[in-house]
Design an enzyme around this catalytic site. Structure first.
Site, PDB file in Angstrom:
ATOM      1  N   ASN A  10       0.877  -1.173   0.000  1.00  0.00           N
ATOM      2  CA  ASN A  10       0.000   0.000   0.000  1.00  0.00           C
ATOM      3  C   ASN A  10       0.914   1.223   0.000  1.00  0.00           C
ATOM      4  OD1 ASN A  10      -1.782   2.065   0.472  1.00  0.00           O
ATOM      5  ND2 ASN A  10      -2.423   1.379   2.511  1.00  0.00           N
ATOM      6  N   TRP A  11       1.022   1.844  -1.151  1.00  0.00           N
ATOM      7  CA  TRP A  11       1.947   2.987  -1.278  1.00  0.00           C
ATOM      8  C   TRP A  11       1.439   4.230  -0.538  1.00  0.00           C
ATOM      9  CZ3 TRP A  11       3.788   3.397  -7.116  1.00  0.00           C
ATOM     10  CH2 TRP A  11       4.542   2.254  -7.431  1.00  0.00           C
ATOM     11  N   HIS A  99      -9.556   1.328   4.985  1.00  0.00           N
ATOM     12  CA  HIS A  99      -8.277   1.504   5.683  1.00  0.00           C
ATOM     13  C   HIS A  99      -8.483   2.452   6.859  1.00  0.00           C
ATOM     14  CE1 HIS A  99      -4.139   2.576   6.524  1.00  0.00           C
ATOM     15  NE2 HIS A  99      -3.799   1.477   5.883  1.00  0.00           N
ATOM     16  N   GLU A 175      -5.419  -4.831  10.510  1.00  0.00           N
ATOM     17  CA  GLU A 175      -4.397  -3.810  10.714  1.00  0.00           C
ATOM     18  C   GLU A 175      -4.673  -3.080  12.032  1.00  0.00           C
ATOM     19  OE1 GLU A 175      -2.470  -2.680   6.691  1.00  0.00           O
ATOM     20  OE2 GLU A 175      -4.019  -1.236   7.160  1.00  0.00           O
ATOM     21  N   GLY A 238       2.875  -1.221   4.251  1.00  0.00           N
ATOM     22  CA  GLY A 238       2.923   0.214   3.967  1.00  0.00           C
ATOM     23  C   GLY A 238       4.344   0.644   3.651  1.00  0.00           C
ATOM     24  N   GLY A 239       5.006   1.271   4.640  1.00  0.00           N
ATOM     25  CA  GLY A 239       6.348   1.840   4.449  1.00  0.00           C
ATOM     26  C   GLY A 239       7.328   0.927   3.736  1.00  0.00           C
TER      27      GLY A 239
HETATM   28  P1  13P Z   1       3.049   0.369   7.704  1.00  0.00           P
HETATM   29  O1  13P Z   1       3.552  -0.937   7.142  1.00  0.00           O
HETATM   30  O2  13P Z   1       3.801   1.557   7.202  1.00  0.00           O
HETATM   31  O3  13P Z   1       2.945   0.317   9.196  1.00  0.00           O
HETATM   32  O4  13P Z   1       1.562   0.566   7.141  1.00  0.00           O
HETATM   33  C1  13P Z   1       0.663  -0.479   7.237  1.00  0.00           C
HETATM   34  C2  13P Z   1      -0.539  -0.132   6.453  1.00  0.00           C
HETATM   35  O5  13P Z   1      -1.285   0.766   6.808  1.00  0.00           O
HETATM   36  C3  13P Z   1      -0.790  -0.881   5.198  1.00  0.00           C
HETATM   37  O6  13P Z   1      -2.053  -0.621   4.701  1.00  0.00           O
END
Ligand code: 13P
Length: 255
Positions: A10-11, A99, A175, A238-239
């Site tokens: 997820n960018w 999300h 999440e 995410g990151g």
């Molecule tokens: P991170 O991996 O940056 O904690 O983000 C998770 C996320 O929200 C993926 O949708």
């Protein structure tokens, strides 16, 4: 149980034309070779405006692409929104819905999220439905109650709709809000307990047990432990999905 594994990036609101091309091209050339013969699917969910760019870059690749949100409306006077039909028109297959950043910053509630899942299913998109509790809710001991409400509102609504027969297309992502972008990951046991509970609920509505992905500070260093758990079928990243090495290392832990 034969459940599809996924690693989905997820960018969020990151990237530009130039950095996207570099990232996708380097992921393509660094993907673990084993992925060709593996059942794990890799997807990147990118900002709307770059879907067309990613479609081109991913032509003939095993990596698929998706969007990060969709309108609950089919079409009409909804300035700034993008419909499920438009995403499908572009060849987009996946869409993240619900999300926590949409729930918090855009006040999306479970009913709106159910409408979005419904319209996504109508257009044959695969919704990646996100659920998860805040830190306060976990500390209050109401994690199960919260994720149950989030998941059941959607599944009940789909079960009572024309999309009932498409309900098995839904992917679930757990999440925990306190683990997103904070560097704090749920332990594999903490995540697994919630995943097992979500599966129990989902199995009351779905005919085929769904893929349930974990998201929240997944990194190469913790991915293996998380993905080894029975009810964790991959991750929503995410990151770490913005870094080729990290993303590819996470993918290889599932292969
Ligand atoms: P991170 O991996 O940056 O904690 O983000 C998770 C996320 O929200 C993926 O949708």
């Amino acid at each position: 149980m034969n459940i599809q594994n996924y690693v989905i990036g997820n960018w969020k609101m990151n990237g530009n034309w130039e950095t996207n091309a570099k990232l996708i091209n380097s992921i393509k050339s660094n993907l673990p070779h084993s992925l060709n013969n593996s059942s794990t699917k890799t997807v990147v969910c990118v900002p709307y405006i770059y879907l067309i760019q990613c479609k081109g870059l991913l032509n003939n690749s095993i990596i698929e692409y998706g969007a990060q949100d969709v309108s609950a409306h089919e079409n009409g006077a909804y300035t700034g929104e993008v419909s499920a039909g438009m995403l499908a028109d572009l060849g987009c297959k996946y869409v993240i819905i619900g999300h926590s950043e949409r729930r918090v910053y855009h006040k999306e509630d479970n009913e709106l999220i159910a409408d979005k899942v419904n319209i996504a299913l109508k257009y044959k998109l695969i919704p990646i439905l996100c659920v998860g509790e805040t830190l306060e809710q976990r500390e209050e001991g109401i994690t199960n109650k919260i994720v149950k409400q989030q998941l059941e509102t959607v599944l009940q609504s789909i079960q009572n709709s024309e999309q009932k027969s498409n309900i098995d297309n839904i992917i679930i992502a757990y999440e925990p809000v306190w683990a997103i972008g904070t560097g704090k990951t749920a332990t594999a046991e903490q995540a697994h307990t919630v995943h097992a509970y979500l599966r129990e609920i989902a199995d009351n509505y779905m005919h085929k047990s769904p893929s349930i992905l974990y998201g929240g500070s997944v990194k190469p260093s913790n991915a293996k432990e998380l993905f080894n758990m029975l009810h964790i079928n991959g991750g929503l990243i995410g990151g770490a999905s913005l870094n080729t090495q990290d993303f590819c290392d996470i993918i290889s832990t599932l292969n």
